[in-house]
Design a protein around this motif. Structure first.
Motif, PDB file in Angstrom:
ATOM      1  N   ALA A  23      -3.871 -10.720  -3.018  1.00 49.63           N
ATOM      2  CA  ALA A  23      -3.167 -10.904  -4.288  1.00 49.63           C
ATOM      3  C   ALA A  23      -2.390  -9.645  -4.642  1.00 49.63           C
ATOM      4  CB  ALA A  23      -4.158 -11.239  -5.394  1.00 49.63           C
ATOM      5  N   GLY A  24      -1.151  -9.839  -5.015  1.00 49.62           N
ATOM      6  CA  GLY A  24      -0.318  -8.724  -5.405  1.00 49.62           C
ATOM      7  C   GLY A  24      -0.163  -8.633  -6.914  1.00 49.62           C
ATOM      8  N   SER A  25      -0.010  -7.433  -7.428  1.00 45.83           N
ATOM      9  CA  SER A  25       0.229  -7.219  -8.849  1.00 45.83           C
ATOM     10  C   SER A  25       0.984  -5.907  -9.030  1.00 45.83           C
ATOM     11  CB  SER A  25      -1.091  -7.171  -9.624  1.00 45.83           C
ATOM     12  OG  SER A  25      -1.868  -6.062  -9.197  1.00 45.83           O
ATOM     13  N   GLY A  26       1.464  -5.676 -10.232  1.00 50.36           N
ATOM     14  CA  GLY A  26       2.093  -4.396 -10.496  1.00 50.36           C
ATOM     15  C   GLY A  26       3.583  -4.432 -10.690  1.00 50.36           C
ATOM     16  N   GLY A  27       4.131  -5.628 -10.847  1.00 53.56           N
ATOM     17  CA  GLY A  27       5.555  -5.688 -11.162  1.00 53.56           C
ATOM     18  C   GLY A  27       6.366  -6.410 -10.120  1.00 53.56           C
ATOM     19  N   ASP A  28       6.387  -5.924  -8.884  1.00 51.08           N
ATOM     20  CA  ASP A  28       7.156  -6.580  -7.841  1.00 51.08           C
ATOM     21  C   ASP A  28       6.424  -7.824  -7.360  1.00 51.08           C
ATOM     22  OD1 ASP A  28       8.339  -3.534  -6.207  1.00 51.08           O
ATOM     23  OD2 ASP A  28       9.021  -4.609  -7.985  1.00 51.08           O
ATOM     24  N   SER A  29       7.192  -8.878  -7.102  1.00 47.97           N
ATOM     25  CA  SER A  29       6.598 -10.079  -6.541  1.00 47.97           C
ATOM     26  C   SER A  29       6.296  -9.864  -5.067  1.00 47.97           C
ATOM     27  CB  SER A  29       7.551 -11.264  -6.708  1.00 47.97           C
ATOM     28  OG  SER A  29       7.097 -12.372  -5.960  1.00 47.97           O
ATOM     29  N   LEU A  30       5.111 -10.312  -4.636  1.00 47.75           N
ATOM     30  CA  LEU A  30       4.734 -10.172  -3.229  1.00 47.75           C
ATOM     31  C   LEU A  30       5.613 -11.033  -2.336  1.00 47.75           C
ATOM     32  CD1 LEU A  30       2.586  -8.658  -1.616  1.00 47.75           C
ATOM     33  CD2 LEU A  30       1.097 -10.662  -1.850  1.00 47.75           C
ATOM     34  N   GLU A 101       7.815  -3.350   2.341  1.00 46.15           N
ATOM     35  CA  GLU A 101       8.879  -3.720   1.411  1.00 46.15           C
ATOM     36  C   GLU A 101      10.189  -4.064   2.105  1.00 46.15           C
ATOM     37  OE1 GLU A 101       8.085  -0.316  -0.805  1.00 46.15           O
ATOM     38  OE2 GLU A 101       9.644   0.917   0.085  1.00 46.15           O
ATOM     39  N   SER A 102      10.313  -3.752   3.400  1.00 50.76           N
ATOM     40  CA  SER A 102      11.534  -4.133   4.102  1.00 50.76           C
ATOM     41  C   SER A 102      11.578  -5.652   4.324  1.00 50.76           C
ATOM     42  CB  SER A 102      11.629  -3.415   5.441  1.00 50.76           C
ATOM     43  OG  SER A 102      10.776  -4.023   6.408  1.00 50.76           O
ATOM     44  N   GLY A 103      10.399  -6.269   4.316  1.00 53.71           N
ATOM     45  CA  GLY A 103      10.349  -7.712   4.525  1.00 53.71           C
ATOM     46  C   GLY A 103      10.256  -8.112   5.989  1.00 53.71           C
ATOM     47  N   ARG A 104      10.513  -7.178   6.886  1.00 49.84           N
ATOM     48  CA  ARG A 104      10.560  -7.540   8.308  1.00 49.84           C
ATOM     49  C   ARG A 104       9.180  -7.624   8.941  1.00 49.84           C
ATOM     50  NH1 ARG A 104      14.762  -3.792   7.769  1.00 49.84           N
ATOM     51  NH2 ARG A 104      13.364  -2.126   8.454  1.00 49.84           N
ATOM     52  N   GLY A 105       8.245  -6.821   8.448  1.00 50.03           N
ATOM     53  CA  GLY A 105       6.914  -6.818   9.042  1.00 50.03           C
ATOM     54  C   GLY A 105       6.742  -5.797  10.140  1.00 50.03           C
ATOM     55  N   SER A 106       7.718  -4.910  10.288  1.00 51.82           N
ATOM     56  CA  SER A 106       7.618  -3.875  11.314  1.00 51.82           C
ATOM     57  C   SER A 106       7.174  -2.540  10.718  1.00 51.82           C
ATOM     58  CB  SER A 106       8.966  -3.711  12.022  1.00 51.82           C
ATOM     59  OG  SER A 106       9.991  -3.448  11.081  1.00 51.82           O
ATOM     60  N   GLY A 107       6.915  -2.523   9.420  1.00 54.52           N
ATOM     61  CA  GLY A 107       6.479  -1.317   8.755  1.00 54.52           C
ATOM     62  C   GLY A 107       7.657  -0.514   8.228  1.00 54.52           C
ATOM     63  N   PRO A 108       7.394   0.574   7.532  1.00 53.88           N
ATOM     64  CA  PRO A 108       6.055   1.123   7.273  1.00 53.88           C
ATOM     65  C   PRO A 108       5.275   0.303   6.251  1.00 53.88           C
ATOM     66  CG  PRO A 108       7.695   2.370   6.065  1.00 53.88           C
ATOM     67  CD  PRO A 108       8.455   1.385   6.913  1.00 53.88           C
ATOM     68  N   TRP A 109       3.967   0.300   6.436  1.00 53.49           N
ATOM     69  CA  TRP A 109       3.067  -0.404   5.542  1.00 53.49           C
ATOM     70  C   TRP A 109       2.623   0.583   4.465  1.00 53.49           C
ATOM     71  CZ3 TRP A 109       3.009  -5.488   6.429  1.00 53.49           C
ATOM     72  CH2 TRP A 109       3.357  -5.935   7.710  1.00 53.49           C
ATOM     73  N   ASN A 110       3.346   0.591   3.387  1.00 47.45           N
ATOM     74  CA  ASN A 110       3.123   1.597   2.350  1.00 47.45           C
ATOM     75  C   ASN A 110       2.145   1.165   1.268  1.00 47.45           C
ATOM     76  OD1 ASN A 110       4.863   3.569   3.417  1.00 47.45           O
ATOM     77  ND2 ASN A 110       6.647   2.530   2.561  1.00 47.45           N
ATOM     78  N   HIS A 111       1.774  -0.115   1.265  1.00 49.94           N
ATOM     79  CA  HIS A 111       0.916  -0.630   0.204  1.00 49.94           C
ATOM     80  C   HIS A 111      -0.285  -1.313   0.844  1.00 49.94           C
ATOM     81  CE1 HIS A 111       4.453   0.071  -2.291  1.00 49.94           C
ATOM     82  NE2 HIS A 111       5.145  -0.568  -1.378  1.00 49.94           N
ATOM     83  N   TRP A 112      -1.492  -0.897   0.423  1.00 52.49           N
ATOM     84  CA  TRP A 112      -2.718  -1.395   1.045  1.00 52.49           C
ATOM     85  C   TRP A 112      -3.718  -1.859   0.007  1.00 52.49           C
ATOM     86  CZ3 TRP A 112      -3.720  -1.659   6.309  1.00 52.49           C
ATOM     87  CH2 TRP A 112      -2.751  -1.072   7.149  1.00 52.49           C
TER      88      TRP A 112
END
Length: 122
Positions: A23-30, A101-112
């Motif tokens: 579940a995502g929260s904090g403003g931006d939509s997942l 956040e790039s949407g591609r899935g190649s990273g970087p994975w900045n949110h965990w």
């Protein structure tokens, strides 16, 4: 910025199923992020298991889980689900979701997220 929380882990027997949620929260939509699932078993390094791109909506999975694990986005755009079928003892690990956040899935994975324990044992 998005914050992630996993849920749905637990103890199951081999061959059973579990559904994990991220579940995502904090403003931006997942919905605009690529979401990946990673796992770390005791004594092993963390490994990427699968990810769902927000650009082409394609799920990419590791060979160890292909055909058993699937990912999907919920009607609630801030949730991503992971269905795990035919679980095996070697699937025992802490499972974490992450967002790219790039949407591609190649990273970087900045949110965990903090992770959820999945234990497969008879």
């Amino acid at each position: 910025h998005v914050q992630l929380v996993e849920s749905g882990g637990g103890l199951v027997q081999p061959g059973e199923s579990l559904t994990l949620s991220c579940a995502g929260s904090g403003g931006d939509s997942l919905d605009g992020y690529a979401v990946g699932w990673f796992r770390q078993a005791p004594g092993k390094e963390r490994e990427g298991v699968s990810c769902l791109s927000s650009i082409d909506s394609i799920t990419y999975s590791a060979s160890s889980v292909k055909g058993r694990f699937t990912m999907s986005r919920g009607k609630d755009k801030n949730k991503v689900y992971r269905q795990m079928n035919n679980l095996k003892a070697e699937d025992t690990a802490v499972y974490s979701c992450a967002a790219d956040e790039s949407g591609r899935g190649s990273g970087p994975w900045n949110h965990w997220g903090q992770g959820t324990q999945v234990t497969v044992s008879s």
